[in-house]
Design a protein around this motif. Structure first.
Motif: not given
Length: 195
Positions: A143-161
């Protein structure tokens, strides 16, 4: 007798791949509701009867494609030892590269799809949920909101690359791009200051 069955299985696999690739190619060109069975058959260079031998219609093609992609990605993410690979994320990108290399034509067409596409949203949601779960386990956080931010960042970055690679001239091998993305995730921009 076995050879005939093998040839039949290869033909079925080849035909279904052509249908799925045609469907995704058409999705990159027009809205789902505008695609007809005739469009898919023409693009796959088969007749409609052949398409109906394998699928009952467009919704079944979409559902099978989505389910297969999600299953493949979920299995790959599940097999990752995130705790170990968080120290060396290149392995994560190597696995994703291996998946993409299984059917480059299909993934090329997928990466051309609009971000609002049903398939893209489904893939992104599954990736994000699994990346978050793996990060949570590796970091022993809940339940750490930072994890959602990290998961968004990594997923969006991966798909974008990957999307950018598919839409580029592809002079750089996908494996090389994946390795650099892994370095970027692990070390940030500091690792690239000497480039």
């Amino acid at each position: 007798m076995n050879g005939g069955l093998e040839r039949h299985d290869r033909r079925v696999t080849k035909t279904k791949r052509a249908i799925r690739n045609a469907f995704v190619k058409l999705l990159s060109e027009k809205d789902f509701n505008e695609i007809t069975v005739k469009d898919i058959a023409d693009t796959a260079d088969i007749d409609r009867k052949t398409l109906y031998n394998h699928y009952s219609g467009i919704y079944e093609i979409r559902d099978e494609l989505e389910n297969d992609l999600v299953k493949l990605l979920e299995q790959a993410v599940r097999e990752l030892d995130f705790e170990k690979n968080i120290q060396n994320p290149q392995h994560i990108f190597e696995i994703l590269t291996d998946i993409l290399n299984t059917d480059l034509e299909l993934y090329e067409n997928l990466m051309k799809l609009n971000a609002r596409s049903h398939i893209v949203r489904k893939m992104e949601a599954m990736l994000k949920a699994n990346v978050r779960k793996a990060m949570e386990a590796a970091a022993s956080l809940t339940d750490n909101p930072f994890l959602d931010l990290c998961a968004d960042f990594v997923t969006a970055g991966m798909l974008s690359v990957y999307q950018n690679w598919f839409n580029s001239d592809r002079r750089r091998p996908l494996g090389e791009v994946s390795k650099e993305v892994g370095r970027l995730v692990l070390y940030g921009l500091h690792d690239f200051t000497d480039l």
